[in-house]
Design an enzyme around this catalytic site. Structure first.
Site, PDB file in Angstrom:
ATOM      1  NE  ARG A 140      30.338  29.770 -20.200  1.00 53.38           N
ATOM      2  CZ  ARG A 140      31.208  28.789 -20.395  1.00 53.38           C
ATOM      3  NH1 ARG A 140      31.438  27.916 -19.420  1.00 53.38           N
ATOM      4  NH2 ARG A 140      31.851  28.658 -21.535  1.00 53.38           N
ATOM      5  CD  GLN A 188      30.998  24.710 -25.853  1.00 52.75           C
ATOM      6  OE1 GLN A 188      30.116  25.144 -25.097  1.00 52.75           O
ATOM      7  NE2 GLN A 188      32.196  24.371 -25.402  1.00 52.75           N
ATOM      8  CD  GLU A 334      40.478  25.521 -26.726  1.00 54.22           C
ATOM      9  OE1 GLU A 334      41.162  24.511 -26.540  1.00 54.22           O
ATOM     10  OE2 GLU A 334      39.274  25.495 -27.037  1.00 54.22           O
TER      11      GLU A 334
END
Length: 446
Positions: A140, A188, A334
């Site tokens: 990731r 993020q 999401e």
């Protein structure tokens, strides 16, 4: 490593025999809980988190902060101020920011918030902090945080990978200042730097230099929570430069915060009302929130339902028909797996756009959804930035989850309308939604 038998077990997804009619108490928000933990750990005084989510991701965050020297005390109270469910009891966490120090080792699991929010915190620690996690966590993207911290003066050993595992050599402080990053693969990256920014000597100025930013509501959530603990934040929305966020250095206040229900985790239960033509009440749905899941009210209404925000919470009612949708989900990526599951059961095609970044989530969600829905008889094709879904009669079969909690709940949604769906590793839902199988069968009265 021992393998939990639940990981390889196949869970028979319950099939709805009629319209659901249920009240579902959804646990607290993961996104709010993990941001609140970081801010409380960096505060100048103790704080409280009431009704926090207890899930794998939040327990990893709490464990990581404890490893770095933060005291987090857990209590259970029958006070109404911390009521967490119908039994009138709930949990509260008291956070005592007692200083950050190493050496320590942090297990991030496969939690994006832990792997991205905590290296900027570790730069403030006195000593080395090593970060490691699940095999998928190595794949990731983390380069945005690593490169930014180096620009700000931190020393990080990652053997040039731009990914886990890595060690942050904390020096007890960080100068901070201006930094440029490409956060197009994850919002993020921005949130991670903003959360720790008030503790940097010069604060931080984060400039996004890449393509469009995904999941902007999550950055707004970060900004709102920073302001609530006394931080001064300048944003594009408040008259600042486009794609630039500035945090002024200063002390953070300890707060007494009650965590909202996780609106994204309410998705499968709202979908159940839509798919079965039933009704579901989600208590304590906030009137105002920065949670991306609030967009479900708009999206699922367009797909055939109706909703009403009452004094008790959100009441969502299905009409008995499910319609396809053409929607840009770039801000709420999401939600894509659950929307795709509903779209596979609709009466017309759907196009889900703006979510190319989902290929870098817990799994490649676009490839996984395409494969799993198609193996049940569906007709899903990947596009450059999303999915095109043509409804087809579906049949039973195994729905693989790829260690991804939202894949598991998507399979459960399909199982409501399609007999014989078996979900591999439903236990992965514990990442953000503990006790999902029990909540699901409880909703169905099974």
């Amino acid at each position: 490593m021992t393998v939990n038998p639940a990981h390889s077990a196949l869970w028979p997804a319950p099939h709805a025999s009629g319209a659901v009619d249920a009240t579902v108490h959804v646990p607290g928000s993961k996104s709010v809980t993990n941001r609140a933990l970081v801010l409380a750990a960096l505060a100048s005084e103790p704080g409280w988190l009431r009704r926090p989510l207890r899930s794998r991701d939040t327990l990893l965050m709490a464990g990581a902060l404890r490893a770095m020297g933060v005291q987090i005390e857990e209590t259970v109270s029958s006070s109404s101020s911390v009521a967490g469910g119908p039994d009138g009891t709930g949990e509260a966490w008291r956070v005592l920011p007692t200083g950050l120090h190493g050496p320590a080792t942090v297990d991030v699991g496969n939690a994006g918030t832990v792997m991205r929010f905590l290296p900027p915190v570790a730069a403030l620690a006195d000593g080395p902090i090593r970060f490691d996690g699940d095999p998928r966590s190595y794949e990731r993207p983390l380069h945005g945080v690593i490169d930014a911290l180096r620009q700000l003066g931190a020393r990080i050993d990652d053997d040039g990978r731009g990914a886990l595992p890595l060690t942050v050599h904390g020096g007890g402080a960080l100068d901070g200042g201006p930094v440029s990053i490409d956060a197009s693969s994850s919002s993020q990256f921005v949130s991670a730097l903003l959360l720790s920014g008030p503790r940097y000597n010069q604060g931080v100025e984060v400039r996004h230099t890449g393509a469009s930013l995904p999941s902007l509501p999550h950055i707004r959530m970060t900004v709102d929570m920073l302001r609530a603990v006394g931080a001064q934040v300048d944003t594009p929305e408040s008259g600042g430069e486009p794609n630039v966020w500035r945090v002024t250095p200063g002390a953070l206040l300890g707060r007494d915060l009650t965590i909202e229900p996780d609106l994204s985790n309410a998705q499968p239960f709202l979908a159940a009302a839509l798919v079965t033509g039933g009704k579901v009440l989600i208590p304590d749905w906030p009137e105002r929130t920065t949670q991306p899941g609030d967009r479900l009210r708009e999206i699922f209404t367009e797909m055939g339902g109706s909703c009403e925000l009452t004094e008790f919470g959100l009441v969502f009612t299905g009409s008995g028909a499910v319609h396809g949708i053409d929607v840009d989900l770039s801000d709420v990526g999401e939600l894509t797996p659950g929307i795709a599951a509903v779209a596979a059961l609709a009466d017309s095609p759907s196009t889900l756009r703006g979510v190319a970044h989902l290929r870098l989530h817990e799994t490649d969600r676009l490839a996984a959804l395409t494969k799993e829905i198609n193996e049940l008889g569906g007709d899903v094709t990947e596009t450059a930035d999303g999915l095109h879904i043509r409804p087809r009669p579906l049949h039973g079969g195994v729905f693989h989850t790829y260690e991804d909690h939202r894949m598991a709940t998507a399979g459960a949604i399909i199982g409501l309308a399609v007999e014989g769906v078996r979900i591999e590793n439903v236990a992965t839902t514990a990442k953000t939604l503990p006790d999902f199988p029990e909540l699901w069968t409880g909703m169905l009265g099974q």
